[in-house]
Write a protein that holds these residues in place. Structure first.
Motif, mmCIF file in Angstrom:
data_model
loop_
_atom_site.group_PDB
_atom_site.id
_atom_site.type_symbol
_atom_site.label_atom_id
_atom_site.label_comp_id
_atom_site.label_asym_id
_atom_site.label_seq_id
_atom_site.Cartn_x
_atom_site.Cartn_y
_atom_site.Cartn_z
ATOM 1 N N GLU A 32 53.823 32.312 36.985
ATOM 2 C CA GLU A 32 55.188 32.348 37.523
ATOM 3 C C GLU A 32 55.629 33.800 37.744
ATOM 4 O O GLU A 32 56.716 34.209 37.298
ATOM 5 C CB GLU A 32 56.158 31.625 36.581
ATOM 6 N N VAL A 33 54.782 34.561 38.421
ATOM 7 C CA VAL A 33 55.043 35.987 38.638
ATOM 8 C C VAL A 33 56.069 36.158 39.765
ATOM 9 O O VAL A 33 55.787 35.837 40.922
ATOM 10 C CB VAL A 33 53.743 36.743 38.988
ATOM 11 N N GLU A 39 62.579 41.796 39.467
ATOM 12 C CA GLU A 39 61.489 40.880 39.103
ATOM 13 C C GLU A 39 60.312 41.683 38.559
ATOM 14 O O GLU A 39 60.346 42.918 38.531
ATOM 15 C CB GLU A 39 61.050 40.051 40.317
ATOM 16 N N THR A 40 59.249 40.984 38.138
ATOM 17 C CA THR A 40 58.056 41.652 37.606
ATOM 18 C C THR A 40 57.481 42.638 38.615
ATOM 19 O O THR A 40 57.090 43.758 38.267
ATOM 20 C CB THR A 40 56.979 40.609 37.236
ATOM 21 N N LEU A 41 57.416 42.218 39.874
ATOM 22 C CA LEU A 41 56.907 43.067 40.953
ATOM 23 C C LEU A 41 58.014 43.332 41.971
ATOM 24 O O LEU A 41 58.903 42.480 42.152
ATOM 25 C CB LEU A 41 55.719 42.397 41.654
ATOM 26 N N ARG A 57 60.823 38.087 48.960
ATOM 27 C CA ARG A 57 60.852 37.775 47.535
ATOM 28 C C ARG A 57 60.263 36.383 47.315
ATOM 29 O O ARG A 57 60.219 35.561 48.242
ATOM 30 C CB ARG A 57 62.277 37.830 46.990
ATOM 31 N N GLY A 58 59.820 36.106 46.096
ATOM 32 C CA GLY A 58 59.238 34.799 45.812
ATOM 33 C C GLY A 58 58.702 34.730 44.398
ATOM 34 O O GLY A 58 58.955 35.606 43.568
ATOM 35 N N GLU A 111 48.135 48.690 41.342
ATOM 36 C CA GLU A 111 47.986 49.953 40.610
ATOM 37 C C GLU A 111 49.163 50.170 39.665
ATOM 38 O O GLU A 111 48.989 50.546 38.495
ATOM 39 C CB GLU A 111 47.851 51.124 41.587
ATOM 40 N N LYS A 112 50.360 49.882 40.153
ATOM 41 C CA LYS A 112 51.560 50.043 39.333
ATOM 42 C C LYS A 112 51.615 48.976 38.239
ATOM 43 O O LYS A 112 52.041 49.244 37.105
ATOM 44 C CB LYS A 112 52.799 49.948 40.231
ATOM 45 N N TRP A 113 51.165 47.769 38.559
ATOM 46 C CA TRP A 113 51.264 46.631 37.644
ATOM 47 C C TRP A 113 50.146 46.613 36.603
ATOM 48 O O TRP A 113 50.387 46.444 35.416
ATOM 49 C CB TRP A 113 51.255 45.334 38.466
#
Length: 246
Positions: A32-33, A39-41, A57-58, A111-113
């Motif tokens: 559920e990212v 948000e997470t990303l 978004r999603g 890379e960021k995540w």
């Protein structure tokens, strides 16, 4: 009755997912990212020629990762209540952008995540159901389980890399995988009916959906309301909507 049916579906799907995980070197890195603001990303952004910016978004059902020789591979898993496959004709005409857009998001921010630039491993649909097996022969419990397992073979598109596919199904020697839509010859090449594509093709698909997003963004910001029907096999823009009479 409905509650019992749903419990059976969830129980069977959960069992199959655990068996697939046992036979795979890909592990979930996110469920559920969410991507978008707060948000997470971050949102996936596309700059439009008219000065506006499209922000996508999603929420992604599941993101799996696997590493090999200092390389990070990511794949998208989407859970569906009906059988679904990735049809490139639908992708070309902008009728199926969701999965490849999700893949684009996780690769863009990998890379960021996750601290490492990632390579696309594929996109897959998992059909959440409790299949019914029809047969003319008497089957023992083990054969029934094998037949049942094959009914959950995921559909989609994978990277045409033998090692990556073997990471998705560690029990695959040669022949057809029971988990993913790929089959290997004894020499390591893919059978022609395998759903695989090179990294260059994945890049072309990403560029194509970006162009489709730009067109949609220009239409939204420009007030485009033109009629734009389609029919692909038995599917139309209104197959599952209340406006069929219109």
């Amino acid at each position: 009755y409905i509650q019992k049916k749903l419990q059976d579906v969830i129980a069977k799907a959960a069992f199959i997912l655990s068996e697939q995980a046992r036979r795979s070197e890909f592990v979930p890195v996110g469920l559920e990212v969410g991507f978008g603001e707060n948000e997470t990303l971050p949102p996936l952004t596309v700059d439009l020629d008219n000065g506006y910016r499209l922000m996508l978004r999603g929420r992604i059902d599941r993101v799996d990762k696997s590493t090999s020789q200092d390389s990070l591979y990511l794949r998208i898993i989407d859970y569906k209540s009906s059988e679904k496959d990735l049809n490139l004709v639908e992708v070309y005409y902008g009728l199926a952008l969701q999965m490849l857009a999700y893949l684009d998001v996780v690769l863009t921010y990998s890379e960021k995540w996750l601290g490492m630039k990632a390579t696309p491993a594929g996109v897959l649909y998992f059909h959440v159901h409790n299949p019914f097996i029809q047969t003319d022969e008497k089957m023992d419990e083990r054969k029934i389980e094998n037949e049942m397992f094959q009914k959950y073979n995921m559909k989609g598109l994978l990277l045409s890399d033998e090692e990556v596919v073997r990471h998705m199904d560690t029990s695959l020697d040669s022949g057809y995988s029971d988990i993913v839509p790929a089959a290997l010859k004894r020499n390591g090449e893919f059978y022609s009916n395998s759903s695989v594509a090179s990294e260059a093709v994945f890049t072309k698909l990403k560029n194509h959906i970006h162009e489709l997003m730009k067109r949609a963004g220009l239409d939204i910001t420009g007030g485009g309301i033109h009629l734009n029907p389609f029919q692909f096999k038995q599917q139309t823009a209104c197959t599952y909507c209340p406006f069929m009479p219109v």
